[in-house]
Each structure stands twice: as structure tokens, then as C-alpha cells.
Design a protein around this motif. Structure first.
Motif, PDB file in Angstrom:
ATOM      1  N   ILE A 345       0.861  -1.185   0.000  1.00 31.68           N
ATOM      2  CA  ILE A 345       0.000   0.000   0.000  1.00 31.68           C
ATOM      3  C   ILE A 345       0.892   1.228   0.000  1.00 31.68           C
ATOM      4  CG2 ILE A 345      -1.541   1.364   1.460  1.00 31.68           C
ATOM      5  CD1 ILE A 345      -3.120  -1.053   1.999  1.00 31.68           C
ATOM      6  N   ASP A 346       0.686   2.103  -0.965  1.00 29.38           N
ATOM      7  CA  ASP A 346       1.509   3.313  -1.120  1.00 29.38           C
ATOM      8  C   ASP A 346       3.004   2.977  -1.079  1.00 29.38           C
ATOM      9  OD1 ASP A 346      -0.928   4.633  -1.039  1.00 29.38           O
ATOM     10  OD2 ASP A 346      -0.822   4.950   1.141  1.00 29.38           O
ATOM     11  N   ASN A 348       4.469   0.658   0.443  1.00 27.38           N
ATOM     12  CA  ASN A 348       4.930  -0.038   1.663  1.00 27.38           C
ATOM     13  C   ASN A 348       4.276  -1.405   1.772  1.00 27.38           C
ATOM     14  OD1 ASN A 348       6.433   2.181   2.640  1.00 27.38           O
ATOM     15  ND2 ASN A 348       4.508   3.138   3.275  1.00 27.38           N
TER      16      ASN A 348
END
Ligand code: ATP
Length: 463
Positions: A345-346, A348
């Protein structure tokens, strides 16, 4: 380390750091094969037990719940065959003194140990030069009884010998007459029980898979012998429905028909439900047709009639039994393995438990966006109180920043996070009176009006 070994390590570590499962007696070095369930593990476990009772007792009209004693007398367990034959083959490393399951060592060496006597195992070990994992010679194989023995009262004569039950099932059989006399059930009927059982496993291993203190959920379903085939199929489907309901990865579940040579002599059919654990495909549940074996044994030993009389046909007989046997700890491990997910996510990596809301320790976490604005904290508290009153297992989380809270709630499998922010309280703002609801699996957020929240979650969380 293989991928699967890493996966097991990650699950064990998550369980410890997030309060699911701890090694029992860790403060004093730990007890092998025994675990404590922490705050979140206890909630998860309770949710599973409640679902079991709901599905197999409350939603039926033919099943009774029982909570029989853990300590059982020697007579009952002699009659059931456990004192004589509840044994595993034991062999010892002659150099280190470490004990091993002889059948496991044979399997690892590519030999099928099913049906072999201790003598045959000893001979096979010799003939094939099988050594211990440390490379040392092994002793001859002997039978080791798995029951934990204890003494009742101060007297040491044999009449005070008792055992911690090795399965919950026998507590049901020895209460058959009590249930008949007090509840007057018609056939078919079931007795369900959830409780601890104890097995002095020679080599406890694989975290909560092979334990010395375990918990079982068992049903003895008493039937007319003519109906056993249809009833067996019915209970097989019930068990599959159960597995789906609690969120097991059905692609990892396998039905294994146990061949005649490997079945208990009294069973005409047994199925093992095996699961792809990271350490291999292993037994999760068992479904057995036990015939009238147990009731007959207890009737004989106690000199008591354990029968059923059909009032219409005026026929008296010993009921037969279909037994779905579900290990609770193995269920929890299978749920964790099914739910453990890693994604990005993003940019990471995040790890989270994709738990079915029906079993998740918390269904919703509520937090104020910031801790230092009194009106936001107050509103968050109101929303928390409202959701808690409706859904019970709702968490309050105001530790760290909101991003950290999401990560933590993802890791423990909370399906939804509710955040009360400035927009919630800014009169004139289009989002006035709404909160942010964040979804665990997609990390997406949406605005939901506070007055709509109870309805919104009722639809999402019906257990
Ligand atoms: P295994 O062959 O793996 O030792 P079993 O065939 O002896 O298991 P059963 O006697 O059929 O197991 O027990 C019923 C259920 O109880 C099993 O399907 C399993 O879910 C659970 N169970 C049995 N032994 C253990 C254990 N040592 N630790 C955790 N769960 C267990």
C-alpha cells in the motif's frame, strides 16, 4: 529458511506481539506443547466457540449442549479402551536420551508405519538403518500411553487414580443415560461439547498444532443404525459449511477417506479433513462413524442399559453414533494461515489478517483523529459507546497517529476503522455529522453519517 517456514515464524511472532497466543509459563522457561491465549486470542477463540454453539445447538432442535468434567475415573477410560490402547510408539535416541515418535521417523524415512506393531517398527528401523535426527542409534520401540494421570484425594490406592480426559467425547457417552432420563430426546439427536482435553504428546510441535493441552468441539450424533450412510453424508456437508462459515481457505481443505486398514476396527467409515498448513497437509478435523462401540463398552463395564426404545415401533436397540470431531486450536491455526496476507500500500508492504468478521477479535475500531481536541475526543467517545452497545467487540484506539492505528488494526484483523475528524464536527461543512469508515482489505475510505452507522454495520457484520 523456506517460504513456508518464514510464514510460520511470521504468524507465531504476530500472535505473540499482538496478544493472541503466548507460550505457557514463558516467565519460567516455558512448558512444551502448552499455550496461553492472550486478550485477542481469547476473543477469537470465544467467537469460534459461540459460532459452534449457535450453528450446532441453538439453531437446531435436536442437539443438546454438555459441559462434562475434565477429570475422569479410571473405570470409564478403561472401558473406552484409552487405558489400554491410547498409545503412541516411542523410540529414544540412545546417545542424547531424546524421545521421538517412531511412526513419524519412519514416515520421514519414506516408510508407511500404518498398522505396524512396535516389534515391526523396531525391526524396520534396524533393517533400514534409520537413525535419530541427530544421527544416533535409536532404541527399540515401545508403547507410550498419552493420558495424563493424576490422583484424587490423599489416598494412593489405585481406586483414586484418575486421568485428565484425552477427548471430550467420552464425557458425552458416560452421560448418555442422564441425558435420556432428563431430556427424553427422540432419535436422532446430538450432544455437543466444547472443552479441554489432554494428551501427553511425545513430541509436541508446530506451534498450536500438536499440543499437550488442547481444546475440542465434538458432537456425538445418536442415530438408528439403518440411517448411518445418509447421516454421515449430512454431517460431512455440515462440517464443510462450518469451515466456509469461519473463513477457512477452502482450497486448502481436503477430504481424505480413511481406508479400512487404517480405520479403528469399530468404524465402518472415517473421513479426515486435512488442511494445508505451512508444515504440510495435516489433520484438522475428523468425522467418524463409531457404530455402537462406545455405548456398548460403557454399558458392559457399568452393567447399565444404554439403549433407546422407539415408542412407535416398540423396538429397543443401542443407538449408533456419527462423530464430528473438531480441534479448536487447529481451527485457530487454520484460520490464521487462511487469513495472513501481505500486500503493498503506497509503496509499503503491509501484513494483515483477512479475518472473517464473524471471528475477528474486534469488528470495528473507533478513534479520534487527534487526541488533543476535546470536542473530537468527546464525539469519538459517543460514537464508540453507541457502536459498542450494538456490536460488543468494538475497540477504542487512540495510540500513535492514524496511519499507525490502521496498521495495527490491519494486523489484528479488524475489518473496519471509524475515525472522527474535523469534518465530523464542522457545522456548515458538507461532511458534518459523518465519520470516515476505512475498510481493512482495500484500505479504501468512505464517509458514513453517524445516524446511519448502526444500520451500515448491521448489514456488514451479520454473524
Ligand atoms: P493426530 O493423528 O494428528 O494425532 P488424532 O487422529 O489423534 O490426531 P483425534 O483423536 O481424532 O486426533 O482428535 C480429534 C481432533 O482433535 C483432531 O482432528 C484435532 O483437530 C484435535 N487434536 C487431536 N490431537 C491434538 C493435539 N495434540 N493438539 C491439538 N489438537 C489435537
Amino acid at each position: 529458511m523456506t517460504h513456508n517456514e518464514q510464514l510460520m515464524e511470521k504468524i507465531i511472532s504476530l500472535c505473540k506481539t499482538r496478544g493472541f497466543i503466548f507460550q505457557a509459563g514463558e516467565l519460567y522457561g516455558g512448558l512444551s506443547g502448552i499455550y496461553d491465549y492472550g486478550p485477542l486470542g481469547s476473543l477469537l477463540k470465544n467467537n469460534i466457540k459461540n459460532l459452534f454453539i449457535k450453528k450446532f445447538v441453538e439453531e437446531r432442535r435436536d442437539t443438546y449442549l454438555l459441559d462434562s468434567a475434565i477429570v475422569m475415573g479410571e473405570d470409564a477410560l478403561t472401558a473406552s479402551g484409552h487405558v489400554g490402547t491410547f498409545v503412541d510408539p516411542l523410540t529414544t535416541d540412545t546417545a542424547t536420551g531424546k524421545d521421538y515418535r517412531a511412526d513419524h521417523l519412519l514416515e520421514e524415512a519414506g516408510v508407511d508405519p500404518e498398522g505396524m506393531s512396535s516389534e515391526e517398527m523396531s525391526q524396520t528401523i534396524k533393517d533400514n538403518n534409520i537413525v535419530s535426527p541427530e544421527g544416533n542409534q535409536l532404541s527399540s520401540v515401545r508403547e507410550f500411553n498419552l493420558m495424563l494421570k493424576t490422583q484424587l484425594g490423599s489416598s494412593s490406592d489405585s481406586s483414586s487414580t484418575a486421568y485428565l480426559r484425552p477427548e471430550t467425547a467420552q464425557g458425552i457417552f458416560i452421560n448418555y443415560k442422564n441425558i435420556m432420563d432428563s431430556m427424553h430426546p427422540k432419535l436422532p439427536f446430538g450432544v455437543a461439547q466444547i472443552g479441554k482435553a489432554y494428551r501427553n504428546e511425545i513430541t509436541p510441535r508446530n506451534f498450536i498444532f500438536r499440543l499437550r493441552e488442547l481444546e475440542q468441539m465434538e458432537i456425538e450424533y445418536f442415530i438408528h443404525p439403518d440411517n448411518w450412510k445418509a447421516q454421515f453424508e449430512y454431517w460431512k456437508d455440515e462440517m464443510l459449511e462450518w469451515a466456509e462459515m469461519i473463513g477457512l481457505d477452502m482450497n486448502k481443505l481436503h477430504e481424505v477417506e480413511i481406508g479400512e486398514e487404517d480405520r479403528a476396527h469399530y468404524s465402518e467409515r472415517t473421513i479426515d479433513f486435512e488442511f494445508d498448513y505451512p508444515f504440510g497437509q495435516k489433520e484438522l478435523y475428523g468425522l467418524a462413524y463409531r457404530g455402537d462401540y462406545d455405548l456398548k463398552k460403557h454399558a458392559g463395564a457399568s452393567k447399565t442399559k444404554l439403549q433407546f426404545t422407539d415408542p412407535i415401533k416398540n423396538e429397543t436397540f443401542v443407538p449408533h453414533v456419527i462423530e464430528p470431531s473438531l480441534g479448536l486450536d487447529r481451527t485457530i491455526l487454520a484460520i490464521l494461515v487462511s487469513a495472513y496476507t501481505e500486500d503493498e500500500i503506497d509503496g509499503n508492504t503491509r501484513s494483515y489478517l483477512k479475518l472473517n468478521p464473524a471471528v475477528a477479535p474486534y469488528t470495528i475500531a473507533v478513534s479520534p483523529l487527534v487526541k488533543n481536541k476535546e470536542h473530537i475526543v468527546k464525539k469519538a467517545n459517543d460514537v464508540f459507546g453507541m457502536l459498542k452497545a450494538e456490536f460488543g467487540n468494538v475497540a477504542w484506539d487512540d495510540n500513535g497517529n492514524v496511519g499507525k492505528r490502521y496498521r495495527r488494526q490491519d494486523e489484528i484483523g479488524t475489518p473496519f476503522c471509524v475515525v472522527i475528524d474535523y469534518d465530523t464536527l464542522e457545522e456548515g461543512h458538507t461532511d458534518f455529522g459523518t465519520v470516515s469508515v476505512r475498510h481493512r482489505d482495500t484500505a479504501e475510505q468512505e464517509r458514513v453519517a453517524i445516524i446511519e452507522l448502526n444500520n451500515y454495520f448491521t448489514n456488514k457484520l451479520t454473524r
